[in-house]
Design a protein around this motif. Structure first.
Motif, short mmCIF file in Angstrom:
data_model
loop_
_atom_site.label_atom_id
_atom_site.label_comp_id
_atom_site.label_asym_id
_atom_site.label_seq_id
_atom_site.Cartn_x
_atom_site.Cartn_y
_atom_site.Cartn_z
N THR A 159 0.84 -1.21 0.00
CA THR A 159 0.00 0.00 0.00
C THR A 159 0.86 1.25 0.00
N ILE A 200 -9.15 6.37 -1.10
CA ILE A 200 -8.44 5.10 -1.18
C ILE A 200 -9.29 4.00 -0.56
N GLN A 201 -9.53 2.95 -1.32
CA GLN A 201 -10.21 1.76 -0.80
C GLN A 201 -9.17 0.77 -0.29
N VAL A 202 -9.26 0.41 0.98
CA VAL A 202 -8.39 -0.62 1.54
C VAL A 202 -9.15 -1.94 1.44
N THR A 228 -4.66 0.87 6.24
CA THR A 228 -5.03 2.25 6.56
C THR A 228 -3.86 3.03 7.15
N CYS A 260 -1.93 4.36 4.33
CA CYS A 260 -2.66 5.46 3.70
C CYS A 260 -2.47 6.76 4.48
N ARG A 261 -2.61 6.69 5.80
CA ARG A 261 -2.49 7.90 6.63
C ARG A 261 -1.08 8.48 6.56
N SER A 301 -5.93 12.15 2.08
CA SER A 301 -6.89 11.28 1.39
C SER A 301 -7.88 10.68 2.37
N ARG A 302 -9.07 10.37 1.87
CA ARG A 302 -10.10 9.75 2.70
C ARG A 302 -10.13 8.25 2.41
N ILE A 303 -10.31 7.47 3.46
CA ILE A 303 -10.22 6.01 3.37
C ILE A 303 -11.61 5.40 3.36
N TYR A 315 -10.94 4.71 9.54
CA TYR A 315 -11.38 4.94 8.16
C TYR A 315 -12.41 6.05 8.16
#
Length: 378
Positions: A155, A172-174, A208, A211-212, A218-220, A247
């Motif tokens: 990721t 972003i889709q986890v 996640t 992503c952070r 960005s929103r998860i 998320y």
């Protein structure tokens, strides 16, 4: 907006109305909600490479992304596999080809158009959905700890590469449709049992966290597909809340042929607003058939229970869906799956699905395209 919620929530918390875990969700709310319209157009570069021609309803040639944007679309969803060159040949014929280079190119093009990117991580070499979540071949002998590490590193490195290419995703889709878990059998869950939720939530947390760290703005999205089964949807997101997973958005798939009628969807959305009041909801996948021509999967009357398999039937579904979603303030995004399907040129996939928004015979935009685009209009 957050200040008002903070006051209300603190009062409710003081009298025991809400749990600490619900309280923390308020701080994930954006200052202003935006309502997004778009589609998963992951196959568009493959069609364009073959010289496929897209047309509006009158038959005028259009650039697909320009046409979508002109009609109010502001976000494109793009899937990313781990090693799609290792996918079974049949899956490649269905459109499994999105490696990092492919996705960077499409993402950069989308951003150049002034549109947002939603990156959809399939933690697999091939399709990841409720019926299959295969561990990538390079990870197949990993322990739980090693799988979590692989999710994190894959990721993070993918997101860094997207940023360097000028294609940083806003959403972003986890995981993709992870209702039954991911990376089976290690991360598989059973909704009637208590076992393995800890493993799944650790896997989600690994994604996640990356992503952070790499894309903090960005929103998860956490994506499930049981919009027609409230008890399963509720259990899933309750488990995430209990495990304190981080998320922003509840992502749902809603297809009328699999997820029951529109009233069931409406009830699920109402229940999500009641039980998860600080989470936005997006329909990150939807579609309906307009034909079964050249369809190697379906018979002529398959999936016609709620809407006729025709152009009018698809249009009717789309019109009713947009009208229903407008009733729900917690719904902030609507995305069509595979809108770019267009069989009017050279062969790109083996057979047609006939669930896109362009006619496979003529390349013209279908009436449903214009009904769908009304979601983005205030």
């Amino acid at each position: 907006m957050k200040k008002a919620f903070f006051t209300i929530v603190m009062i409710a918390f003081a009298i025991g109305g809400w749990s600490q875990s619900i309280l923390t969700e308020v701080f994930n709310l954006p200052d202003e909600k935006e309502r997004l319209l778009g589609g998963d157009a992951s196959m568009l570069p493959s069609y364009e490479q073959k010289g496929t021609v897209y047309r509006d309803a009158e038959g005028n040639t259009v650039d697909a992304l320009d046409f979508m944007k002109a009609n109010g679309w502001d976000c494109i969803r793009i899937r990313l596999f781990v090693n799609p060159h290792k996918a079974p040949g049949e899956n490649k014929g269905e459109g499994v080809c999105q490696n990092l280079d492919y996705v960077k190119g499409l993402g950069k093009k989308v951003k150049a158009k002034g549109m947002k990117v939603m990156l959809d991580f399939h933690y697999s070499d091939t399709w990841a959905d409720p019926g299959k979540q295969f561990i990538p071949s390079d990870w197949k002998d990993h322990s739980v700890e090693a799988l979590c590490d692989s999710i994190y590193s894959h990721t993070a490195s993918s997101l860094r590469a997207m940023k360097e290419a000028g294609a940083e995703p806003e959403l972003i889709q986890v995981g993709n449709e992870i209702t039954n878990g991911m990376l089976w059998p290690v991360g598989k869950i059973n909704h009637t049992e208590k076992d393995n939720w800890d493993v799944l939530c650790r896997m989600i947390e690994s994604g996640t966290k990356a992503c952070r760290e790499v894309c903090p703005k960005s929103r998860i999205i956490i994506h499930t597909e049981k919009a027609g089964r409230w008890e399963i949807t509720k259990r899933f997101y309750e488990e995430l809340r209990c495990h304190r997973n981080d998320y922003d958005i509840i992502g749902l798939s809603y297809y009328p042929m699999w997820h029951r009628n529109m009233g069931v969807l409406a009830a699920t959305l109402d229940s999500l607003e009641r039980d998860f009041p600080f989470k936005d909801v997006m329909i990150v996948e939807t579609a309906a058939y307009y034909s079964h021509d050249n369809d190697r999967w379906s018979k002529p009357d398959t999936y016609s229970e709620f809407y006729p398999i025709s152009v009018d039937g698809q249009t009717m579904f789309t019109k009713e869906l947009v009208a229903e979603l407008r009733r729900h303030k917690n719904v902030t995004g609507l995305f069509w799956w595979f809108p770019e399907e267009n069989g009017s040129g050279q062969e790109v996939t083996k057979g047609w699905l006939n669930r896109g928004l362009f006619d496979n015979k003529t390349g013209r935009a279908l009436p449903a395209f214009y009904e769908f685009s009304k979601w983005g209009k205030k």
